[in-house]
Design an enzyme around this catalytic site. Structure first.
Site, PDB file in Angstrom:
ATOM      1  N   ILE A 252       1.102  -1.102  -0.233  1.00  0.00           N
ATOM      2  CA  ILE A 252      -0.227   0.434  -0.068  1.00  0.00           C
ATOM      3  C   ILE A 252       0.766   1.479   0.216  1.00  0.00           C
ATOM      4  CG2 ILE A 252      -2.083  -1.165   1.212  1.00  0.00           C
ATOM      5  CD1 ILE A 252      -0.913  -0.474   3.986  1.00  0.00           C
ATOM      6  N   TYR A 257      12.443   4.396   2.605  1.00  0.00           N
ATOM      7  CA  TYR A 257      12.965   3.493   4.019  1.00  0.00           C
ATOM      8  C   TYR A 257      12.348   2.587   3.553  1.00  0.00           C
ATOM      9  CZ  TYR A 257       8.059   3.952   4.331  1.00  0.00           C
ATOM     10  OH  TYR A 257       6.400   4.045   4.079  1.00  0.00           O
ATOM     11  N   GLU A 259       9.154  -0.482   2.322  1.00  0.00           N
ATOM     12  CA  GLU A 259       7.773  -0.461   1.584  1.00  0.00           C
ATOM     13  C   GLU A 259       6.729  -0.609   2.862  1.00  0.00           C
ATOM     14  OE1 GLU A 259       9.361  -2.901  -2.350  1.00  0.00           O
ATOM     15  OE2 GLU A 259       8.198  -4.199  -1.511  1.00  0.00           O
ATOM     16  N   VAL A 260       5.124  -0.215   2.746  1.00  0.00           N
ATOM     17  CA  VAL A 260       4.493  -0.615   3.826  1.00  0.00           C
ATOM     18  C   VAL A 260       3.367  -1.796   2.950  1.00  0.00           C
ATOM     19  CG1 VAL A 260       2.631   0.137   5.150  1.00  0.00           C
ATOM     20  CG2 VAL A 260       3.872   1.446   4.460  1.00  0.00           C
ATOM     21  N   ASP A 374      10.795  15.400  11.839  1.00  0.00           N
ATOM     22  CA  ASP A 374      10.416  14.481   9.893  1.00  0.00           C
ATOM     23  C   ASP A 374       9.148  15.033  10.559  1.00  0.00           C
ATOM     24  OD1 ASP A 374      10.831  14.296   6.965  1.00  0.00           O
ATOM     25  OD2 ASP A 374      10.760  12.094   7.441  1.00  0.00           O
TER      26      ASP A 374
END
Length: 544
Positions: A252, A257, A259-260, A374
């Site tokens: 998704i 960094y 993947e989700v 951030d």
């Protein structure tokens, strides 16, 4: 007198014979030798004349033949001299018969004479020749080559193929290679599609046999861990068990960094953040921050578990959190139109989470003050009820009040340049003073308020979604681009004219202006912004 002379000779002869027999024998041998030499010279002259005559008959060669060599008569065919009669020839060498294959494959037989010089080599079959042939020689008798019947050697596989055959072979080779290539491409594509259709990461479908969780939901497990008094999240064994039992569903999101993925645990949806192995410092820091005592808050992304999985050749770093299908605030604003209530709900919930981060809670098990570092619309998630929660704490810093130190993560990465405050861009931020990081977060939050307010409709008008400074810097701005706009020119995002005619938007504009002030000491704190938004909601008769 004559009688006396004859007697004298006989007397002398008898005397010589008697006196010197050896002398007589020597004279006799000299006489015989002289006669022999005369005979030999006569035979030599005769043979020389005969050889000269035969040389003139066979072609006029001036080379004299050896005196003892006999000339041989041979049958000739196709190799007859010009003055040959009845297909015959004479030679001092060999008679030969040869059979060779013509271009059309028809064997042709020839015969003739070979001179003595070089005949040893000429009477041998040529090995490795492209043309098939066989030769036989003889010196037995005249016309002996009539009885010779050489045969062609057996056929050998051709070393060189005909041009047409070569082109045909090339065509067949190219066709076969093309078919193989197409087959390989199709196979790879099918494999790729299968891999895309199923989870890339093999967290799921494994069961931890060493520990079995009771049949509660995630909510029950988290509530139990909070009531146990630790306040720092689920026990490590529970986290690892959950991580091993999660089944991946679909990807998704993707960022710098990793993947989700959306996953499922016992039917409940969860989000699995898979970090790149090069970003282990961010994973470690985010896991540490999430497991800080008293960190759990409704406006901070709910942490469930963290785990590392490796096989020796690769390592996967997992961070498992609550799943919010609306995605980030950035995605939500691009597709959603807001009214005043929705705008204030998003803003108030966001600053509530930021306020909890910034606040230090004192006690036996207290919570340190934390700065995000951030903060941006892509790092804030939108829940189903229209409220927000703050995520992505990989760059966060903690303030240790006992030692008055700032715990900065050992991470080389920095925040997003578009959201950096002026003191970071011109490198004047006091890194040893924790309040500097708090004020840097407030500058970034002011830009987030601007993004939210632009999507709020008033008088039937609203602007399309844009990132801050979209009209002033490129899509991927550099430090120099941002420094020139923010520090040197001191520009900020512009307000639409319609905001002046709407009280709620006018107050939002005033609020964000005080958040992104150039001087960090002049900026509002998260708590002050939270109270101001709560008062605005009351004035609008909006329940948050």
């Amino acid at each position: 007198m004559p009688v006396q002379g004859g007697r004298l000779k006989r007397c002398l002869s008898v005397c010589l014979w008697r006196q010197s027999p050896l002398l007589l024998l020597g004279l006799l041998s000299l006489h015989v030798q002289a006669h022999g030499n005369i005979l030999d010279s006569m035979l030599l002259k005769a043979s020389n004349r005969e050889a000269a005559g035969s040389g003139k008959e066979s072609g006029g060669s001036a080379a004299p033949a050896p005196s003892a060599q006999r000339l041989l008569w041979c049958h000739c065919y196709h190799y007859c001299p010009e003055d040959s009669t009845n297909n015959t020839c004479r030679t001092d060498g060999y008679c030969f018969t040869m059979v060779e294959e013509e271009a059309a494959g028809v064997p042709v037989q020839t015969a003739g004479c070979l001179g003595l010089g070089g005949s040893v080599f000429q009477c041998r079959d040529t090995v490795g020749s492209q043309q098939r042939r066989s030769i036989e020689c003889c010196t037995d008798e005249d016309y002996c080559n009539k009885n010779l019947h050489p045969t062609l050697p057996p056929l050998k596989p051709p070393l060189y193929v005909d041009g047409k055959i070569h082109h045909m072979a090339l065509l067949v080779s190219v066709t076969v290679c093309s078919l193989i290539l197409v087959t390989v491409i199709i196979f790879c594509y099918i494999r790729y599609r299968r891999q895309e259709s199923r989870p890339r990461y093999s967290i799921g479908l494994e069961q931890d046999e060493s520990y079995s969780l009771p049949g509660e939901s995630l909510k029950d497990l988290i509530e139990q861990s909070q009531s146990s008094g630790s306040g720092s999240g689920l026990p490590l064994l529970v986290q690892r068990t959950i991580a091993k039992q999660i089944q991946m569903v679909k990807q998704i999101g993707k960022g710098r960094y990793g993947e989700v993925w959306m996953g499922k645990w016992r039917g409940e949806k969860v989000a699995v953040k898979v970090f790149f192995t090069t970003d282990e410092a961010s994973w470690s820091r985010e896991t540490e921050i999430y497991q800080t005592v008293l960190m759990r808050h409704e406006n901070i992304l709910g942490f469930i578990a963290a785990d590392i999985k490796g096989t020796g050749s690769w390592t996967q770093l997992y961070l498992i959190t609550d799943c919010h299908e609306n995605g980030s605030l950035y995605d939500y604003l691009k597709s959603t139109t807001l009214d005043n209530k929705a705008m204030l709900r998003l803003a108030y919930s966001s600053v509530s989470g930021l306020c909890h981060l910034h606040t230090e809670i004192f006690g036996t098990q207290g919570k340190p003050a934390i700065a995000h570092r951030d903060l941006k619309s892509k790092n804030i998630l939108v829940k189903r009820n229209g409220t927000c929660c703050i995520a992505d704490l990989g760059l966060a810093v903690k303030f240790i009040s006992d030692t008055n130190e700032v715990d900065i993560p050992p991470n080389t990465k920095v925040g997003t340049k578009r959201y950096m405050p002026p003191e970071v861009l011109d490198e004047t931020l006091n890194k040893s003073h924790f309040q500097s990081y708090i004020m840097a977060d407030m500058y970034s939050f002011g830009l987030i308020l601007w993004e939210i307010a632009r999507r709020c409709i008033s008088g039937g008008i609203l602007e399309e979604y844009q990132l801050p400074y979209h009209e002033l810097v490129p899509t991927d701005p550099s430090y120099e681009d941002m420094k020139e706009v923010v520090c040197i020119k001191r520009l900020r995002p512009s307000f639409p004219n319609r905001w002046t005619s709407d009280e709620c938007l006018r107050q939002m504009g005033k609020l964000m202006t005080e958040c992104w002030a150039h001087n960090p000491g002049s900026r509002l704190t998260a708590l002050r912004v939270k109270k101001t938004l709560a008062k605005m909601s009351e004035s609008q008769d909006i329940k948050l």
